[in-house]
Write a protein that holds these residues in place. Structure first.
Motif, mmCIF file in Angstrom:
data_model
loop_
_atom_site.group_PDB
_atom_site.id
_atom_site.type_symbol
_atom_site.label_atom_id
_atom_site.label_comp_id
_atom_site.label_asym_id
_atom_site.label_seq_id
_atom_site.Cartn_x
_atom_site.Cartn_y
_atom_site.Cartn_z
ATOM 1 N N ILE B 141 18.940 12.033 -5.895
ATOM 2 C CA ILE B 141 18.089 12.040 -4.699
ATOM 3 C C ILE B 141 18.825 11.397 -3.541
ATOM 4 O O ILE B 141 18.799 11.880 -2.403
ATOM 5 N N PHE B 144 21.267 13.635 -1.902
ATOM 6 C CA PHE B 144 20.590 14.546 -0.961
ATOM 7 C C PHE B 144 20.383 13.857 0.390
ATOM 8 O O PHE B 144 20.678 14.416 1.445
ATOM 9 N N LEU B 148 22.032 14.789 4.018
ATOM 10 C CA LEU B 148 21.223 15.076 5.210
ATOM 11 C C LEU B 148 21.748 14.340 6.427
ATOM 12 O O LEU B 148 21.754 14.866 7.537
ATOM 13 N N LEU B 152 25.561 11.935 11.189
ATOM 14 C CA LEU B 152 24.949 11.070 12.195
ATOM 15 C C LEU B 152 25.700 9.752 12.300
ATOM 16 O O LEU B 152 26.223 9.243 11.312
ATOM 17 N N LEU B 158 18.131 5.712 9.017
ATOM 18 C CA LEU B 158 17.366 6.946 8.872
ATOM 19 C C LEU B 158 17.355 7.391 7.423
ATOM 20 O O LEU B 158 16.328 7.838 6.900
ATOM 21 N N LEU B 161 14.831 5.708 5.375
ATOM 22 C CA LEU B 161 13.499 6.228 5.672
ATOM 23 C C LEU B 161 13.273 7.558 4.950
ATOM 24 O O LEU B 161 12.168 7.844 4.483
ATOM 25 N N LEU B 162 14.314 8.363 4.841
ATOM 26 C CA LEU B 162 14.163 9.660 4.191
ATOM 27 C C LEU B 162 14.149 9.524 2.673
ATOM 28 O O LEU B 162 13.404 10.228 1.979
ATOM 29 N N PRO B 165 10.770 7.349 0.384
ATOM 30 C CA PRO B 165 9.587 8.060 -0.099
ATOM 31 C C PRO B 165 9.889 8.990 -1.275
ATOM 32 O O PRO B 165 9.058 9.155 -2.167
ATOM 33 N N LEU B 166 11.100 9.559 -1.287
ATOM 34 C CA LEU B 166 11.459 10.440 -2.396
ATOM 35 C C LEU B 166 11.649 9.650 -3.691
ATOM 36 O O LEU B 166 11.546 10.194 -4.784
ATOM 37 N N LEU B 205 18.219 19.485 -7.306
ATOM 38 C CA LEU B 205 18.569 18.897 -6.011
ATOM 39 C C LEU B 205 20.000 19.170 -5.541
ATOM 40 O O LEU B 205 20.219 19.261 -4.332
ATOM 41 N N ALA B 208 19.927 21.880 -3.026
ATOM 42 C CA ALA B 208 19.447 21.459 -1.701
ATOM 43 C C ALA B 208 20.522 20.652 -0.981
ATOM 44 O O ALA B 208 20.799 20.867 0.200
ATOM 45 N N ALA B 211 23.247 22.941 0.247
ATOM 46 C CA ALA B 211 22.816 23.712 1.411
ATOM 47 C C ALA B 211 22.857 22.836 2.660
ATOM 48 O O ALA B 211 23.353 23.243 3.719
ATOM 49 N N VAL B 212 22.352 21.614 2.523
ATOM 50 C CA VAL B 212 22.310 20.685 3.657
ATOM 51 C C VAL B 212 23.715 20.343 4.134
ATOM 52 O O VAL B 212 24.002 20.299 5.336
ATOM 53 N N ILE B 215 25.239 23.151 6.091
ATOM 54 C CA ILE B 215 24.716 23.181 7.465
ATOM 55 C C ILE B 215 25.412 22.118 8.313
ATOM 56 O O ILE B 215 25.804 22.366 9.448
ATOM 57 N N ASN B 216 25.596 20.942 7.721
ATOM 58 C CA ASN B 216 26.208 19.851 8.480
ATOM 59 C C ASN B 216 27.675 20.102 8.781
ATOM 60 O O ASN B 216 28.212 19.586 9.750
#
Lengths: 242, 218
Positions: B141, B144, B148, B152, B158, B161-162, B165-166, B205, B208, B211-212, B215-216
């Motif tokens: 997790i 992941f 993401l 940055l 950040l 924070l992401l 919760p996971l 995961l 995911a 994929a992320v 994109i980055n």
């Protein structure tokens, strides 16, 4: 004629401009009727007294808090599969509304819970999972604002929304399990609609309809704003380049 | 894949002292708890499994931004992306390397720190077992979340924070299993759920995350 035509921003703005007054008016009428009816023209509950009336805010906002995330999930999927920009922007527009609905549900719940259970907050499965949902909204919005490039941000938040949905669902059941091990949350779930008598039920329905219409109207409005903001940014960039 | 794993392990051991840092952090969190809640042994015994789990989780979180950040900065992540190894494989290996350098030491350190918290005798086994089953999920997790936020500038805050919760379901089942084990109750259900979460996270995961990451890197 297919629904995908509305993926065109111009068409979307034109259509929603025509629909927006109807949805807004419907929302106002339903909310006023539902809330006034609920607050002033329903009898007081024999056990809970007048505090039961907060149900007309609490239940619809809780309902919309979850449905807003569902709508974001669908919009994110559409963005991932068909790459319609309006869809991504609609998901972005819905997030703060959903977060506010979650906050309203939490606050009204606390105000209701104080006289009923004698506490503002209990680590009950329902309450806890809503708090976690709120954290998911915060993370989602933070990720949107943290990334410069619009398309990258849309892609990343869409995937976060997908993964988050799975984990939000998982947390819901995990939290259920977790609490039963500690102490039984006795009579904490008061918002079962089967429990509500007809006198309360009809204004509640009107109020829920009001919240749904309000959500749709706000999403339309905020999506329009997002589209226009992006257009303005594009124009500025072009001007600077020229 | 093995070469990549060996490289990552070597890097984390040799460069920057990131390897031991998680363990030291775990130790400090555990030491701070008695100051925070008071030193009564009865209370500490009761909360020991949960504290060990939260400490392990935070130590894990602390080391997450090292997974991709260095490779992103010196461009080796781009090389990895163009290498014949699929991105999913890269991500899985990175998660595995993170687990070996962070998760596994935490699992091994937990019993030692359990002594400080007056963990009951029957609890040691179950704390270790639950951490062993749960930390792979934490690593995957976390990978992941790291993917993401890789591009940055100040992604660390950040990312917590992401990611936090996971982490909720893993924490709930893990701490519950450890707690029940310490109290001598049946641990089968939470352990199975925990294993299920880990297996599901490990299986799904990486797609995911890959994929992320694509994109980055675009």
């Amino acid at each position: 004629m297919s629904i995908w035509e509305y993926a065109n921003p111009v068409k979307f703005i034109r259509t929603t401009d025509r629909l927006l007054p109807w949805f807004s008016a419907g929302a106002v009428i339903c909310l006023v009727v539902g809330l006034v009816w609920g607050f002033f023209f329903t009898p007081e509950d024999y056990r809970q007294g007048s505090t039961v009336k907060i149900i007309y805010l609490h239940v619809p906002s809780a309902l919309m808090a979850i449905n807003a995330w569902m709508m974001m999930l669908v919009a994110s999927l559409i963005w991932i599969v068909r790459r319609h920009h309006v869809s991504a922007l609609a998901a972005r527009a819905a997030a703060p509304i959903g977060a506010m609905m979650t906050v309203i549900a939490l606050i009204t719940g606390a105000i209701w819970g104080q006289p009923m259970w004698g506490t503002w907050w209990a680590w009950d499965p329902r309450l806890t999972s809503f708090l976690i949902l709120f954290l998911f909204y915060l993370g989602y919005m933070a990720l949107w604002t943290a990334i410069e490039n619009d398309d990258t941000a849309a892609d990343l938040t869409s995937i976060l929304c997908l993964v988050g949905s799975v984990f939000a669902l998982l947390s819901r059941y995990a939290v259920n399990f977790w609490n039963q091990g500690l102490h039984q949350g006795a009579s904490l779930s008061l918002d079962k609609e089967e429990n509500v008598a007809d006198v309360f039920y009809h204004p509640l329905l009107v109020s829920i309809a009001g919240f749904v219409l309000l959500f749709i109207a706000l999403v339309f409005l905020r999506t329009q704003t997002e589209i226009r903001a992006r257009r303005a940014r594009a124009l500025l960039t072009r001007e600077r380049g020229a | 894949m093995i070469a990549l794993l060996v490289r990552d392990l070597r890097l984390s051991v040799r460069a920057g002292g990131g390897f031991g840092l998680g363990l030291v952090f775990f130790l400090i969190v555990t030491v701070l708890v008695p100051f925070g809640v008071g030193p009564e042994t009865g209370l500490l015994t009761r909360i020991a499994p949960g504290v060990l789990w939260i400490g392990a989780l935070l130590a894990c979180l602390l080391s997450l931004d090292r997974i991709f950040a260095l490779d992103w900065e010196d461009g080796s992540l781009d090389l990895l992306a163009t290498a014949p190894l699929p991105m999913e494989g890269v991500v899985s290996v990175k998660a595995l390397a993170h687990w070996i350098t962070t998760g596994l030491p935490l699992v091994l350190a937990a019993p030692v720190l359990g002594v400080l918290l007056n963990l009951p005798v029957g609890g040691y086994l179950w704390v270790v077992v639950s951490l062993l089953l749960g930390t792979p999920a934490l690593s995957v997790i976390g990978t992941f979340g790291a993917a993401l936020t890789v591009g940055l500038k100040r992604g660390g805050l950040l990312m917590s924070l992401l990611v936090l919760p996971l982490y909720v379901p893993t924490l709930i089942f893990g701490a519950e299993a450890a707690r029940r084990g310490a109290e001598g109750l049946a641990v089968q259900t939470p352990l199975l759920m925990l294993a299920g979460i880990s297996a599901g996270a490990v299986a799904l995961l990486p797609f995911a995350s890959a994929a992320v990451l694509r994109i980055n890197l675009r």
